[in-house]
Design a protein around this motif. Structure first.
Motif, PDB file in Angstrom:
ATOM      1  N   GLU A   1      -4.751  -1.169   0.037  1.00 34.25           N
ATOM      2  CA  GLU A   1      -3.809  -2.118  -0.540  1.00 34.25           C
ATOM      3  C   GLU A   1      -3.951  -2.111  -2.057  1.00 34.25           C
ATOM      4  N   VAL A   2      -2.863  -1.842  -2.756  1.00 34.25           N
ATOM      5  CA  VAL A   2      -2.947  -1.846  -4.213  1.00 34.25           C
ATOM      6  C   VAL A   2      -2.415  -3.158  -4.775  1.00 34.25           C
ATOM      7  N   LEU A   3      -1.686  -3.909  -3.952  1.00 33.57           N
ATOM      8  CA  LEU A   3      -1.265  -5.257  -4.330  1.00 33.57           C
ATOM      9  C   LEU A   3      -1.647  -6.178  -3.177  1.00 33.57           C
TER      10      LEU A   3
ATOM     11  N   GLU B   1      -5.756  -3.927 -16.233  1.00 40.31           N
ATOM     12  CA  GLU B   1      -6.345  -2.626 -16.533  1.00 40.31           C
ATOM     13  C   GLU B   1      -5.536  -1.502 -15.900  1.00 40.31           C
ATOM     14  N   SER B   2      -5.809  -0.320 -16.373  1.00 40.53           N
ATOM     15  CA  SER B   2      -5.165   0.846 -15.767  1.00 40.53           C
ATOM     16  C   SER B   2      -5.522   0.900 -14.280  1.00 40.53           C
ATOM     17  N   GLY B   3      -4.518   1.067 -13.444  1.00 38.64           N
ATOM     18  CA  GLY B   3      -4.758   1.121 -12.005  1.00 38.64           C
ATOM     19  C   GLY B   3      -4.760  -0.237 -11.330  1.00 38.64           C
ATOM     20  N   ALA B   4      -4.516  -1.288 -12.107  1.00 43.59           N
ATOM     21  CA  ALA B   4      -4.538  -2.631 -11.533  1.00 43.59           C
ATOM     22  C   ALA B   4      -3.334  -2.889 -10.631  1.00 43.59           C
ATOM     23  N   GLY B   5      -2.266  -2.131 -10.827  1.00 45.08           N
ATOM     24  CA  GLY B   5      -1.098  -2.277  -9.945  1.00 45.08           C
ATOM     25  C   GLY B   5       0.176  -2.713 -10.650  1.00 45.08           C
ATOM     26  N   LYS B   6       0.218  -2.583 -11.975  1.00 42.23           N
ATOM     27  CA  LYS B   6       1.399  -3.030 -12.725  1.00 42.23           C
ATOM     28  C   LYS B   6       2.647  -2.240 -12.320  1.00 42.23           C
ATOM     29  N   THR B   7       2.521  -0.926 -12.362  1.00 37.99           N
ATOM     30  CA  THR B   7       3.675  -0.093 -12.019  1.00 37.99           C
ATOM     31  C   THR B   7       4.087  -0.326 -10.565  1.00 37.99           C
ATOM     32  N   SER B   8       3.090  -0.489  -9.701  1.00 37.54           N
ATOM     33  CA  SER B   8       3.396  -0.742  -8.284  1.00 37.54           C
ATOM     34  C   SER B   8       4.177  -2.033  -8.120  1.00 37.54           C
ATOM     35  N   LEU B   9       3.740  -3.081  -8.814  1.00 37.75           N
ATOM     36  CA  LEU B   9       4.424  -4.363  -8.712  1.00 37.75           C
ATOM     37  C   LEU B   9       5.860  -4.255  -9.227  1.00 37.75           C
TER      38      LEU B   9
ATOM     39  N   ARG C   1       0.855  -1.189   0.000  1.00 38.86           N
ATOM     40  CA  ARG C   1       0.000   0.000   0.000  1.00 38.86           C
ATOM     41  C   ARG C   1       0.892   1.240   0.000  1.00 38.86           C
ATOM     42  N   TYR C   2       0.389   2.324  -0.598  1.00 36.55           N
ATOM     43  CA  TYR C   2       1.099   3.604  -0.539  1.00 36.55           C
ATOM     44  C   TYR C   2       0.695   4.302   0.751  1.00 36.55           C
ATOM     45  N   ASP C   3       1.660   4.585   1.576  1.00 39.46           N
ATOM     46  CA  ASP C   3       1.408   5.242   2.858  1.00 39.46           C
ATOM     47  C   ASP C   3       0.229   4.583   3.567  1.00 39.46           C
TER      48      ASP C   3
ATOM     49  N   PHE D   1      10.875   3.259 -17.533  1.00 38.67           N
ATOM     50  CA  PHE D   1       9.774   3.810 -16.743  1.00 38.67           C
ATOM     51  C   PHE D   1       8.639   4.244 -17.654  1.00 38.67           C
ATOM     52  N   GLN D   2       7.441   4.129 -17.088  1.00 38.45           N
ATOM     53  CA  GLN D   2       6.259   4.520 -17.859  1.00 38.45           C
ATOM     54  C   GLN D   2       6.357   5.988 -18.293  1.00 38.45           C
ATOM     55  N   ASP D   3       6.936   6.819 -17.403  1.00 44.08           N
ATOM     56  CA  ASP D   3       7.082   8.241 -17.745  1.00 44.08           C
ATOM     57  C   ASP D   3       8.513   8.563 -18.199  1.00 44.08           C
TER      58      ASP D   3
ATOM     59  N   THR E   1       2.325  -4.196 -20.450  1.00 44.46           N
ATOM     60  CA  THR E   1       1.786  -3.604 -21.677  1.00 44.46           C
ATOM     61  C   THR E   1       0.281  -3.790 -21.786  1.00 44.46           C
ATOM     62  N   HIS E   2      -0.335  -2.899 -22.540  1.00 40.09           N
ATOM     63  CA  HIS E   2      -1.759  -3.022 -22.861  1.00 40.09           C
ATOM     64  C   HIS E   2      -1.912  -3.547 -24.283  1.00 40.09           C
ATOM     65  N   ASN E   3      -0.781  -3.714 -24.967  1.00 39.62           N
ATOM     66  CA  ASN E   3      -0.812  -4.010 -26.393  1.00 39.62           C
ATOM     67  C   ASN E   3      -1.096  -5.492 -26.647  1.00 39.62           C
TER      68      ASN E   3
HETATM   69  N1  LIG Z   1       2.535   7.246  -5.552  1.00 37.69           N
HETATM   70  C1  LIG Z   1       1.292   6.774  -5.298  1.00 37.69           C
HETATM   71  N2  LIG Z   1       0.672   7.134  -4.158  1.00 37.69           N
HETATM   72  C2  LIG Z   1      -0.563   6.676  -3.878  1.00 37.69           C
HETATM   73  N3  LIG Z   1      -1.241   5.847  -4.651  1.00 37.69           N
HETATM   74  C3  LIG Z   1      -0.690   5.443  -5.810  1.00 37.69           C
HETATM   75  C4  LIG Z   1       0.599   5.895  -6.186  1.00 37.69           C
HETATM   76  N4  LIG Z   1       0.913   5.333  -7.372  1.00 37.69           N
HETATM   77  C5  LIG Z   1      -0.151   4.576  -7.719  1.00 37.69           C
HETATM   78  N5  LIG Z   1      -1.098   4.637  -6.774  1.00 37.69           N
HETATM   79  C6  LIG Z   1      -2.364   3.897  -6.795  1.00 37.69           C
HETATM   80  O1  LIG Z   1      -2.066   2.520  -6.838  1.00 37.69           O
HETATM   81  C7  LIG Z   1      -2.956   1.847  -7.693  1.00 37.69           C
HETATM   82  C8  LIG Z   1      -2.148   1.065  -8.726  1.00 37.69           C
HETATM   83  O2  LIG Z   1      -1.429   1.983  -9.523  1.00 37.69           O
HETATM   84  P1  LIG Z   1      -0.393   1.540 -10.614  1.00 37.69           P
HETATM   85  O3  LIG Z   1       0.319   2.740 -11.058  1.00 37.69           O
HETATM   86  O4  LIG Z   1       0.400   0.437 -10.051  1.00 37.69           O
HETATM   87  O5  LIG Z   1      -1.343   0.981 -11.769  1.00 37.69           O
HETATM   88  P2  LIG Z   1      -0.961   0.521 -13.236  1.00 37.69           P
HETATM   89  O6  LIG Z   1      -1.449  -0.873 -13.356  1.00 37.69           O
HETATM   90  O7  LIG Z   1       0.461   0.753 -13.496  1.00 37.69           O
HETATM   91  O8  LIG Z   1      -1.843   1.487 -14.113  1.00 37.69           O
HETATM   92  P3  LIG Z   1      -1.540   2.048 -15.600  1.00 37.69           P
HETATM   93  O9  LIG Z   1      -1.827   0.964 -16.557  1.00 37.69           O
HETATM   94  O10 LIG Z   1      -2.518   3.177 -15.736  1.00 37.69           O
HETATM   95  O11 LIG Z   1      -0.136   2.514 -15.603  1.00 37.69           O
HETATM   96  C9  LIG Z   1      -3.843   2.892  -8.326  1.00 37.69           C
HETATM   97  O12 LIG Z   1      -5.069   2.835  -7.670  1.00 37.69           O
HETATM   98  C10 LIG Z   1      -3.145   4.195  -8.050  1.00 37.69           C
HETATM   99  O13 LIG Z   1      -4.094   5.199  -7.823  1.00 37.69           O
END
Ligand SMILES: Nc1ncnc2c1ncn2[C@@H]1O[C@H](COP(=O)(O)OP(=O)(O)OP(=O)(O)O)[C@@H](O)[C@H]1O
Ligand SMILES: [Mg+2]
Lengths: 296, 248
Positions: free
Chosen positions: B26-28, B46-54, B20-22, B95-97, B204-206
């Motif tokens: 729980e995002v994962l 999907e977007s927001g599923a937690g890929k970047t977090s993982l 979880r962020y702070d 990185f995504q960005d 990827t979404h592709n």
């Molecule tokens: N720095 C952060 N602080 C708080 N919450 C965050 C932070 N980064 C992401 N989140 C939340 O964590 C969840 C997962 O985000 P994440 O970026 O992992 O998704 P993603 O699968 O990479 O999405 P996308 O396909 O849009 O890149 C989302 O609900 C997002 O709002």
């Protein structure tokens, strides 16, 4: 590109540190030079005259006539007065040999002292820890040996010593303040720089740059910028010191460099830029190391 | 330490990992998987599923709030800072960005990992130029990121991630800004690395890419992970289409 400009292109510290260190060094060196000049003058005086007192007995009248046996009697009386005074360890009449040694710088090695109308000199050794009553000796001499002339250096040396030790303490205090200010300035500049570079640092950290890699770049850059400004500040003080000494001593530049400050004291002054740069290095090192803890 | 990886030990092992962020939600949730050396995974969801977090747990940007992550056989919460730095140097991340440094040229951006690793300038010059030519940026080497198109920036970011021949390569949406033929070309770059032994994870979404290359996928749904083998793709894809996913 060298590795050092990974971080530092748009950096506020770039100008800030050199200016700060130039100014600090300028002030510190002048203050320190003043302090050391005072200190060495005082110790020089102290060394030559501390505890010493001389009494002159003229051998000729003002009209040029020999005072003959009068002189021996006056010497006898003077010695008695001196030796019975508290704080006097000894009093001796300088021999002709000693006199000629004393006069050698002016009259040459083999001057025939006896033929000159020189006074007799009585060298008095004084216990430096005693409370010598110079006024009492003076008045005793005035009544019993009116022609005797008393030279005491103590009279003006004591307050001078007090003033100069005060000045030295003040200078120490100023230097401590300057160091603290420098340290705070470096911390502030480094923090600003770190904030500006946060994305860069976060990135290189994620690429596996070690803490030391990042820290060392910041610290050595602080060192370089500070040294640059500081050396500049140091050189700016030279004409000023020369000017001041010139006015005080009316001597040539060459004389000042050789006479006013010893080689060791010049080394102390020259160490200011290096000490300040080392201070900047250490301060930056600690600041950055501390900052990096926020990254996993 | 990282250098003495036992060949047998997995590149990454997630055991009951939550994050979880702070004080957020729980995002994962209870993530369980193993990345074997030399494997190639897509990561979907999907977007927001937690890929970047993982991925951020994988590239040692965050520590899990629950469970245990092991990288190259080492529990990450027990690593010293220098050991973490050594492990990071074995990883490449897109990185995504992008996170390119705007004050450095494309060339110097790509050279960054090599410089951090202390490579010789002559080697850097050769390798970086070669790679930039490969990704089609031979004319943009001296350009600064703000002067580059989205796709060009992405290619610089990819080049930077692979320049060190990492043991583990992670790419977060590495083909989002390029056309299909460039996407395939870039994927082949990852494949080449993979043949040399690099473990690859690509978020990827592709769907086109995923179907074109026959690799297992780590699929995230609302923070939960499923590992899907290639033969299960068709089924998954049809599910996605029925749901009318916004990707692709
Ligand atoms: N720095 C952060 N602080 C708080 N919450 C965050 C932070 N980064 C992401 N989140 C939340 O964590 C969840 C997962 O985000 P994440 O970026 O992992 O998704 P993603 O699968 O990479 O999405 P996308 O396909 O849009 O890149 C989302 O609900 C997002 O709002
Ligand atoms: Mg993402």
């Amino acid at each position: 590109m060298t590795k050092s400009n990974i971080f530092f292109t748009t950096d506020p510290a770039k100008l800030f540190l050199p200016w700060m260190s130039m100014l600090m060094t300028f002030i510190a060196v002048l203050v320190l030079a003043g302090g050391m000049a005072t200190y060495s003058s005082v110790t020089r005086w102290q060394r030559t005259v501390s505890g010493s007192l001389t009494v002159q007995i003229p051998t000729y009248t003002e009209l040029g006539a020999s005072r003959g046996e009068m002189v021996d009697r006056e010497i006898e009386t003077t010695l008695t007065i001196l030796r019975s005074s508290e704080g006097v360890l000894g009093a001796t009449v300088l021999s002709d040999r000693q006199m000629s040694d004393l006069m050698a710088p002016w009259l040459g090695e083999n001057a025939v002292i006896t033929e000159l109308p020189l006074p007799k000199l009585i060298d008095v050794t004084v216990d430096p820890n005693s409370r010598l009553d110079i006024a009492q000796i003076k008045s005793d001499l005035a009544t019993q040996v009116p022609s005797a002339i008393l030279d005491s250096h103590r009279i003006w040396l004591t307050p001078l010593l007090r003033i100069s030790s005060g000045i030295i303490k003040l200078i120490g205090f100023i230097l401590v303040l300057l160091s603290l200010t420098a340290a705070f300035t470096v911390i502030y500049a480094t923090r600003t720089s770190l904030t500006v570079h946060e994305p860069v640092i976060a990135l290189v950290h994620m690429m596996g740059a070690g803490d030391l890699y990042v820290t060392q770049q910041y610290a050595s850059r602080s060192f370089q910028l500070t040294l640059l400004g500081s050396l500049f500040g140091f050189f700016l003080t030279l004409p000023i010191m020369a000017g001041v000494s010139f006015f005080i001593q009316g001597a040539s530049f060459d004389f000042i460099l050789k006479q006013s400050l010893s080689l060791g004291q010049w080394a102390v002054l020259l160490s200011v830029p290096f000490l300040l740069s080392v201070l900047a290095f250490i301060t930056t090192f600690k600041t950055v190391m501390n900052y990096l803890k926020r990254f996993l | 330490m990282a250098k003495q990886n036992k060949l047998s030990s997995p590149v990454a092992e997630f055991n009951g990992v939550s994050f979880r962020y702070d004080s957020g939600p729980e995002v994962l949730k209870d993530i369980q998987f193993t990345l074997d050396p030399g494997s190639f995974y897509f990561m979907t969801g999907e977007s927001g599923a937690g890929k970047t977090s993982l991925l951020s747990l994988l590239y040692l940007y965050h520590l899990p709030t629950k469970g245990r992550v092991r990288l190259f056989g080492h529990a990450v919460d027990e690593l010293t800072r220098p050991a973490k730095a050594r492990i990071r140097r074995q990883m490449g991340v897109v990185f995504q960005d992008f996170r390119l440094l705007n004050h450095l040229t494309a060339f110097d951006n790509v050279a960054l990992p090599l410089r951090i690793a202390g490579a010789k300038e002559s080697e850097i010059r050769r390798h970086v130029s070669e790679l930039l030519v490969w990704v089609g940026l031979e004319n943009q080497m001296r350009a600064y990121p703000p002067e580059l198109s989205g796709g060009e920036k992405q290619r610089v970011a990819i080049a930077r991630a692979v320049i060190n021949r990492p043991t583990l390569l992670m790419a977060d949406e590495p083909t989002g800004n390029v056309d299909d033929s460039m996407a395939k070309r870039l994927l082949h770059l990852f494949l080449e690395l993979n043949k040399l032994g690099t473990t690859v994870v690509i978020a990827t979404h592709n769907e086109g890419l995923i179907k074109h290359f026959n690799f297992p996928r780590l699929h995230l749904e609302k923070g939960r992970l499923n590992v899907i083998q290639p033969n299960q793709y068709k089924e998954m894809a049809s599910k996605l289409f029925n749901r009318g996913a916004e990707n692709d």
